[in-house]
Design a protein around this motif. Structure first.
Motif, PDB file in Angstrom:
ATOM      1  N   GLU A   1      33.658   2.620  41.988  1.00 18.21           N
ATOM      2  CA  GLU A   1      32.789   3.353  42.897  1.00 18.21           C
ATOM      3  C   GLU A   1      32.500   4.703  42.234  1.00 18.21           C
ATOM      4  OE1 GLU A   1      33.256   4.140  47.497  1.00 18.21           O
ATOM      5  OE2 GLU A   1      34.235   5.750  46.350  1.00 18.21           O
ATOM      6  N   VAL A   2      31.232   4.990  42.014  1.00 20.38           N
ATOM      7  CA  VAL A   2      30.834   6.232  41.351  1.00 20.38           C
ATOM      8  C   VAL A   2      30.354   7.207  42.416  1.00 20.38           C
ATOM      9  CG1 VAL A   2      29.297   7.284  39.656  1.00 20.38           C
ATOM     10  CG2 VAL A   2      30.198   4.979  39.266  1.00 20.38           C
TER      11      VAL A   2
ATOM     12  N   VAL B   1      28.150   2.309  25.201  1.00 20.42           N
ATOM     13  CA  VAL B   1      28.122   1.302  26.262  1.00 20.42           C
ATOM     14  C   VAL B   1      27.378   1.905  27.446  1.00 20.42           C
ATOM     15  CG1 VAL B   1      29.506  -0.017  27.903  1.00 20.42           C
ATOM     16  CG2 VAL B   1      30.272   0.218  25.534  1.00 20.42           C
ATOM     17  N   LEU B   2      26.409   1.168  27.954  1.00 26.64           N
ATOM     18  CA  LEU B   2      25.618   1.623  29.096  1.00 26.64           C
ATOM     19  C   LEU B   2      25.860   0.685  30.277  1.00 26.64           C
ATOM     20  CD1 LEU B   2      22.177   2.135  27.274  1.00 26.64           C
ATOM     21  CD2 LEU B   2      24.135   3.698  27.339  1.00 26.64           C
ATOM     22  N   THR B   3      25.810   1.247  31.463  1.00 26.80           N
ATOM     23  CA  THR B   3      25.891   0.402  32.658  1.00 26.80           C
ATOM     24  C   THR B   3      24.995   1.003  33.724  1.00 26.80           C
ATOM     25  OG1 THR B   3      27.385  -0.773  34.150  1.00 26.80           O
ATOM     26  CG2 THR B   3      27.901   1.536  33.702  1.00 26.80           C
ATOM     27  N   VAL B   4      24.953   0.353  34.887  1.00 26.64           N
ATOM     28  CA  VAL B   4      24.016   0.783  35.927  1.00 26.64           C
ATOM     29  C   VAL B   4      24.613   0.499  37.295  1.00 26.64           C
ATOM     30  CG1 VAL B   4      22.825  -1.443  35.741  1.00 26.64           C
ATOM     31  CG2 VAL B   4      21.670   0.476  36.851  1.00 26.64           C
ATOM     32  N   GLY B   5      24.387   1.409  38.224  1.00 25.58           N
ATOM     33  CA  GLY B   5      24.782   1.197  39.609  1.00 25.58           C
ATOM     34  C   GLY B   5      23.619   0.611  40.391  1.00 25.58           C
ATOM     35  N   ALA B   6      23.713  -0.647  40.759  1.00 22.26           N
ATOM     36  CA  ALA B   6      22.598  -1.323  41.418  1.00 22.26           C
ATOM     37  C   ALA B   6      22.954  -1.845  42.799  1.00 22.26           C
ATOM     38  CB  ALA B   6      22.106  -2.484  40.544  1.00 22.26           C
ATOM     39  N   ASN B   7      24.110  -1.451  43.323  1.00 20.41           N
ATOM     40  CA  ASN B   7      24.579  -2.012  44.586  1.00 20.41           C
ATOM     41  C   ASN B   7      24.533  -1.051  45.760  1.00 20.41           C
ATOM     42  OD1 ASN B   7      25.482  -4.742  43.762  1.00 20.41           O
ATOM     43  ND2 ASN B   7      26.821  -3.579  42.405  1.00 20.41           N
ATOM     44  N   GLY B   8      24.175   0.217  45.525  1.00 18.47           N
ATOM     45  CA  GLY B   8      24.179   1.177  46.606  1.00 18.47           C
ATOM     46  C   GLY B   8      25.578   1.386  47.157  1.00 18.47           C
TER      47      GLY B   8
ATOM     48  N   ASP C   1      23.518  13.716  44.505  1.00 19.67           N
ATOM     49  CA  ASP C   1      24.595  13.557  45.473  1.00 19.67           C
ATOM     50  C   ASP C   1      24.534  12.147  46.049  1.00 19.67           C
ATOM     51  OD1 ASP C   1      25.987  16.298  46.085  1.00 19.67           O
ATOM     52  OD2 ASP C   1      23.845  16.758  45.956  1.00 19.67           O
ATOM     53  N   GLY C   2      25.709  11.523  46.187  1.00 21.75           N
ATOM     54  CA  GLY C   2      25.743  10.197  46.787  1.00 21.75           C
ATOM     55  C   GLY C   2      26.791   9.306  46.163  1.00 21.75           C
ATOM     56  N   VAL C   3      26.711   8.005  46.474  1.00 21.48           N
ATOM     57  CA  VAL C   3      27.716   7.043  46.029  1.00 21.48           C
ATOM     58  C   VAL C   3      27.033   5.749  45.598  1.00 21.48           C
ATOM     59  CG1 VAL C   3      29.699   5.622  46.722  1.00 21.48           C
ATOM     60  CG2 VAL C   3      29.486   7.963  47.565  1.00 21.48           C
ATOM     61  N   GLN C   4      27.456   5.211  44.473  1.00 23.99           N
ATOM     62  CA  GLN C   4      27.082   3.856  44.066  1.00 23.99           C
ATOM     63  C   GLN C   4      28.369   3.053  43.919  1.00 23.99           C
ATOM     64  OE1 GLN C   4      24.241   2.315  43.677  1.00 23.99           O
ATOM     65  NE2 GLN C   4      22.762   4.006  43.787  1.00 23.99           N
ATOM     66  N   SER C   5      28.471   1.954  44.619  1.00 21.48           N
ATOM     67  CA  SER C   5      29.681   1.149  44.562  1.00 21.48           C
ATOM     68  C   SER C   5      29.523  -0.011  43.592  1.00 21.48           C
ATOM     69  CB  SER C   5      30.031   0.607  45.960  1.00 21.48           C
ATOM     70  OG  SER C   5      29.022  -0.288  46.396  1.00 21.48           O
ATOM     71  N   ALA C   6      30.657  -0.578  43.199  1.00 28.19           N
ATOM     72  CA  ALA C   6      30.705  -1.777  42.348  1.00 28.19           C
ATOM     73  C   ALA C   6      29.864  -1.631  41.090  1.00 28.19           C
ATOM     74  CB  ALA C   6      30.263  -3.011  43.139  1.00 28.19           C
ATOM     75  N   VAL C   7      30.082  -0.546  40.367  1.00 28.02           N
ATOM     76  CA  VAL C   7      29.368  -0.327  39.099  1.00 28.02           C
ATOM     77  C   VAL C   7      30.156  -1.023  37.989  1.00 28.02           C
ATOM     78  CG1 VAL C   7      28.488   1.380  37.472  1.00 28.02           C
ATOM     79  CG2 VAL C   7      28.481   1.867  39.935  1.00 28.02           C
TER      80      VAL C   7
END
Length: 390
Positions: A218-219, A122-129, A165-171
């Motif tokens: 949140e990743v 299963v693949l997903t993506v963080g696209a919301n910053g 380094d950083g954060v992606q929310s709503a993944v």
């Protein structure tokens, strides 16, 4: 302009309808009745069904065990999935797989894509910053790190390791994913796409819940190290992946809207006032007709955007213009459709034993995903300013 689908694409629709025919929108608790996510995991039986019907490998090349079809075919499947609120990361998995196939490391693609097509990954993506309002690639930094050992060399011949380094929310469905695609930016400001695994050192998943009640995360990345193979550093990769996601979201909006209008038509045809079905009242018929026009506009702009991406056809504006127009119609259109449906259903539309409120929650999630209409109107204005159409 010919909107007739090929026999192959029509066969895809038939296969998708067969797989989704057994799915019911109220198969999980209502998001209005539970404080957290409606379920801990994706719909695994449906995921297996999509894999066995070759719908997960639809856009993969024959080299990777796929049918070699394009975004139009994927959007046809997404349209059907939204009619039943299918709880699977079909868009995210297929979009990331398409980006890996087109721009990624060939060896990594050979390892992951056949398994993805078989439903094993299963693949997903963080696209919301961080917040959903700023460009997603600016939320994470990627810096190159020279390391000793067996790390593969990059295209410049250097031994390449990368630190994120950083954060992606709503993944979406990050907890269920085997790999997560993370957009990031380098010191030079170039956008890249990193592929990470949730269990890697430095990766933390914090629980989040979407408007539709699905389990998001949140990743957070703290000095997460990946080798050069796991970073797609082609300058066009992230823009193309985002275009796939945005256009796929428009397909979801169209399918959901069509299902809601069908529910409304059935209800108003049976509900009577003063001895007549309310569907025969002029005010009801006019509102339903307006929403039908919305859906047809959503459809034509969707296929225009998907066709531009799939064929690379030129135009007076870049394909981003068609994508923006499609998302403007999708966001505004699906909102108007569900609002009219709620109005014409009366209090019955808010009954948690009736599925309309679920569609309303999903519609709001889709409306805002990958940017609301206002954000795409601004992007379209910038494109028009930069490309004179005279």
């Amino acid at each position: 302009m010919d909107f007739t689908f090929t026999e192959e694409q029509q066969a895809v629709v038939e296969a998708a309808r067969a797989v989704f025919s057994g799915v019911v929108p109220d198969g999980v608790p209502s998001p209005a009745l539970v404080p957290g996510a409606v379920a801990e995991d994706i719909d695994r039986p449906l995921w297996a069904g999509l894999a066995s019907s070759d719908l997960l490998s639809l856009t993969l090349s024959p080299e990777h065990g796929g049918a070699g079809l394009d975004l139009v075919a994927l959007c046809l499947v997404l349209r059907e999935s939204a009619k039943v609120l299918a709880r699977v990361p079909l868009l995210e998995t297929c979009a990331v797989a398409m980006a890996l196939q087109r721009y990624g490391d060939r060896q990594l693609a050979a390892e992951l894509l056949p398994r993805t097509g078989r439903g094993e990954l299963v693949l997903t993506v963080g696209a919301n910053g961080r917040s959903g309002h700023d460009p997603a690639e600016l939320a994470v930094t990627a810096r190159r790190e020279a390391t000793a050992g067996t790390v593969p060399t990059n295209r410049d011949g250097d031994i390449a390791g990368w630190v994120l380094d950083g954060v992606q929310s709503a993944v979406p469905w990050a907890q269920a994913a085997d790999w997560i695609a993370i957009p990031a930016h380098t010191a030079g400001g170039r956008a890249v796409v990193a592929l990470i695994q949730p269990a890697q050192d430095g990766v933390t998943l914090a629980e989040q819940v979407s408007t539709s009640g699905e389990r998001f995360a949140e990743v957070r990345l703290e000095s997460v190290r990946i080798d050069g193979r796991a970073l797609i550093d082609d300058a066009a990769a992230w823009e193309w992946l985002r275009a796939l996601l945005t256009t796929g979201t428009c397909a979801l909006a169209l399918g959901l809207g069509e299902a809601v209008l069908a529910m409304t038509s059935e209800y108003t045809g049976k509900r009577e006032q003063f001895g007549f079905p309310v569907a025969t009242f002029q005010s009801v018929a006019v509102q339903a007709a307006d929403r039908y026009i919305d859906l047809r506009a959503m459809e034509v702009t969707l296929w225009q955007a998907a066709w531009r991406i799939s064929t690379g056809a030129g135009g007076k504006l870049p394909a981003e213009g068609d994508i923006a127009v499609a998302k403007i119609w999708a966001s505004d259109g699906v909102r108007r459709v569900v609002q009219t449906a709620q109005h014409l259903h009366g209090g019955f539309g808010a009954d948690t034993d009736y599925p309309l409120h679920r569609f309303h929650a999903w519609a709001k999630q889709i409306e805002l995903s990958l940017g609301p209409a206002a954000a795409h109107e601004e992007a379209l204005g910038d494109l028009l300013a930069a490309h004179l159409l005279g």
